[in-house]
Design a protein around this motif. Structure first.
Motif, PDB file in Angstrom:
ATOM      1  N   TRP B  54       0.864  -1.181   0.000  1.00 30.41           N
ATOM      2  CA  TRP B  54       0.000   0.000   0.000  1.00 30.41           C
ATOM      3  C   TRP B  54       0.895   1.224   0.000  1.00 30.41           C
ATOM      4  O   TRP B  54       1.770   1.358   0.834  1.00 30.41           O
ATOM      5  N   PRO B  56       1.100   5.377   0.147  1.00 33.11           N
ATOM      6  CA  PRO B  56       0.377   6.628   0.413  1.00 33.11           C
ATOM      7  C   PRO B  56       0.628   7.643  -0.699  1.00 33.11           C
ATOM      8  O   PRO B  56       1.757   7.821  -1.152  1.00 33.11           O
ATOM      9  N   LYS B  59      -2.845  13.688   1.060  1.00 32.80           N
ATOM     10  CA  LYS B  59      -4.069  13.969   1.827  1.00 32.80           C
ATOM     11  C   LYS B  59      -5.260  14.007   0.875  1.00 32.80           C
ATOM     12  O   LYS B  59      -5.255  14.750  -0.112  1.00 32.80           O
ATOM     13  N   ARG B 156      -7.665   3.155  -1.161  1.00 32.44           N
ATOM     14  CA  ARG B 156      -8.447   3.338   0.067  1.00 32.44           C
ATOM     15  C   ARG B 156      -8.042   4.656   0.711  1.00 32.44           C
ATOM     16  O   ARG B 156      -6.952   5.177   0.455  1.00 32.44           O
ATOM     17  N   VAL B 157      -8.939   5.177   1.523  1.00 31.35           N
ATOM     18  CA  VAL B 157      -8.626   6.376   2.301  1.00 31.35           C
ATOM     19  C   VAL B 157      -8.495   5.939   3.753  1.00 31.35           C
ATOM     20  O   VAL B 157      -9.390   5.323   4.303  1.00 31.35           O
ATOM     21  N   THR B 158      -7.331   6.209   4.352  1.00 32.53           N
ATOM     22  CA  THR B 158      -7.090   5.753   5.720  1.00 32.53           C
ATOM     23  C   THR B 158      -7.835   6.646   6.709  1.00 32.53           C
ATOM     24  O   THR B 158      -8.413   7.667   6.336  1.00 32.53           O
ATOM     25  N   GLN B 159      -7.787   6.265   7.987  1.00 30.74           N
ATOM     26  CA  GLN B 159      -8.478   7.040   9.026  1.00 30.74           C
ATOM     27  C   GLN B 159      -7.900   8.438   9.146  1.00 30.74           C
ATOM     28  O   GLN B 159      -8.599   9.374   9.535  1.00 30.74           O
ATOM     29  N   ASP B 160      -6.595   8.585   8.806  1.00 28.13           N
ATOM     30  CA  ASP B 160      -5.964   9.909   8.868  1.00 28.13           C
ATOM     31  C   ASP B 160      -6.291  10.748   7.636  1.00 28.13           C
ATOM     32  O   ASP B 160      -5.765  11.853   7.498  1.00 28.13           O
ATOM     33  N   VAL B 162      -5.582   9.881   4.450  1.00 25.39           N
ATOM     34  CA  VAL B 162      -4.557   9.753   3.410  1.00 25.39           C
ATOM     35  C   VAL B 162      -5.028   8.744   2.370  1.00 25.39           C
ATOM     36  O   VAL B 162      -5.503   7.659   2.712  1.00 25.39           O
ATOM     37  N   GLU B 164      -4.396   5.972  -0.247  1.00 21.17           N
ATOM     38  CA  GLU B 164      -3.360   4.981  -0.520  1.00 21.17           C
ATOM     39  C   GLU B 164      -3.772   4.141  -1.712  1.00 21.17           C
ATOM     40  O   GLU B 164      -4.953   3.832  -1.873  1.00 21.17           O
ATOM     41  N   TYR B 166      -2.900   0.479  -3.909  1.00 19.98           N
ATOM     42  CA  TYR B 166      -2.256  -0.825  -3.767  1.00 19.98           C
ATOM     43  C   TYR B 166      -1.431  -1.058  -5.023  1.00 19.98           C
ATOM     44  O   TYR B 166      -1.949  -1.162  -6.129  1.00 19.98           O
TER      45      TYR B 166
END
Lengths: 219, 170
Positions: B54, B56, B59, B156-160, B162, B164, B166
């Motif tokens: 994954w 990044p 934002k 995917r969008v992470t909890q922060d 960001v 990402e 694959y």
């Protein structure tokens, strides 16, 4: 069943005779100092095996020699062990061969009919030192680079032909990729071949003449 | 040899004791060196290449809707003491507020692999090598490219917050 297989092989290969002549020879009264030759032979085989294994990952090029050894030490399973055995085995082999030589000298075992065994032994000692000298350069780190610079300079201090010898050793006037390559070649092909051949004659002579008795008080 | 006369049948002679001891010590040394040596030889076969991960991108909040967001990243492949690094890049295009309504293009031109650039005035991705032209939807508008721009479909969008993607080596 195994007995039949063994007998079939023995009839054709003469295994029993080999065993009797090589491993079951009559010896003079036992003495631990007499085992140093066998110890040296064992170390030679150990160095040969670990050395062959090291060439699986080692690269004799100035660009990669250092990195490849770094990889052997840190990246490969048991690389540290294989190189460790080769590294310390080398030092041990020089020591063992030298003490073996000292013992032969002190017990006067070089006398008739074993003069040739002694002379070949001198050759074996020199080639062993050559193995140490050529192997020392291969890690291509600061220590080995400058040790070889100095070592070849010493060889170059011979009157008249010194400069020529230095160029032959280095493969040119500078320590370069050519030096590393020819030291590698000498270390894994030429010197081991010379060692193996000389060891063969050395062992033949020992088996032919048997081991010498320890000198008695009267000698 | 003379003591063979008065040794019992169950006792082992000095010669045999030496033979057995030599065999055992030799076997132990052989195993101690032999087993690691085999592991040493087979080692590269047990290493994972780690060819996917994954990665990044940036934002997610910084990426404006309808505006291509350029990104680039470098992958380093390590084989023994040899390191090969390859650069990759692409564009994120958000179509609406919904995070899943996003398209991520690979900026590698489908013609010969040059990197395409977004030209706002032409509203197209232009390849500097042979004037290949792709629309904001990735479709070929002109020039030699045989197919639309490739996409990074797994993201995917992470909890922060960001984004990402694959990445998988093809």
């Amino acid at each position: 069943m195994w007995k039949n297989v063994y007998e079939w092989l023995d009839e054709r290969l003469g295994l029993n005779d080999l065993y009797k002549n090589l491993l079951d020879r009559p010896e003079p009264k036992g003495n631990w100092w007499n085992t140093l030759g066998s110890a040296a032979l064992f170390l030679f085989i150990l160095q040969g095996v670990t050395g062959i294994f090291l060439t699986v990952y080692y690269t004799p090029s100035p660009d990669h020699a250092y990195d490849s050894i770094n990889y052997i030490m840190n990246g490969v399973a048991f690389g540290w062990l294989i190189r460790g055995i080769h590294h310390w085995g080398a030092t041990l082999m020089v020591v063992v061969v030298f003490i073996h030589m000292l013992r032969v000298f002190v017990t006067a075992s070089f006398k008739y009919p074993r003069e040739l065994t002694w002379l070949i032994g001198i050759g074996l000692f020199l080639v062993t030192l050559g193995m140490g000298f050529t192997g020392y350069l291969l890690p291509w780190n600061q220590q080995s680079y400058w040790a070889t610079t100095v070592g070849t300079q010493i060889a170059g201090s011979v009157p008249f032909i010194g400069d020529f010898i230095l160029k032959v050793l280095r493969g040119g006037s500078d320590l370069s990729a050519l030096t590393l390559q020819r030291f590698f070649s000498a270390h894994i092909w030429m010197l081991p071949a010379a060692l193996a051949g000389l060891i063969g004659v050395h062992l033949y002579l020992i088996i032919k003449h048997g081991e010498s008795n320890f000198p008695s008080k009267e000698d | 040899m003379s003591d063979e006369g008065h040794t019992g049948r169950n006792e082992i002679s000095r010669r045999d004791f030496i033979k057995v001891t030599t065999g055992i010590v030799g076997g132990v040394i052989g195993l101690a060196v032999g087993v690691p040596a085999i592991a040493y030889l087979l080692d590269p076969a047990f290493k994972s290449g780690a060819k996917e991960a994954w990665i990044p991108i940036g934002k997610f909040a910084d990426m404006q809707i309808g505006q291509p967001y350029a990104f680039s990243f470098t992958r380093v492949q390590v084989n023994g003491w040899e390191r090969t690094s390859t650069s990759h890049g692409g564009f994120v295009i958000r179509k609406s507020d919904n995070p899943t309504d996003t398209v991520i293009f690979n900026s590698r031109c489908t013609h010969l692999g040059c990197t395409v650039n977004w030209k706002a005035d032409a509203q197209a991705f232009i390849c500097p090598c042979h004037d290949g032209k792709f629309g904001i939807n990735g479709k070929v508008l002109g020039g030699p490219p045989p197919r639309p721009l490739d996409q990074f479909t797994d993201f995917r969008v992470t909890q922060d917050g960001v984004l990402e993607i694959y990445y998988k080596e093809s």
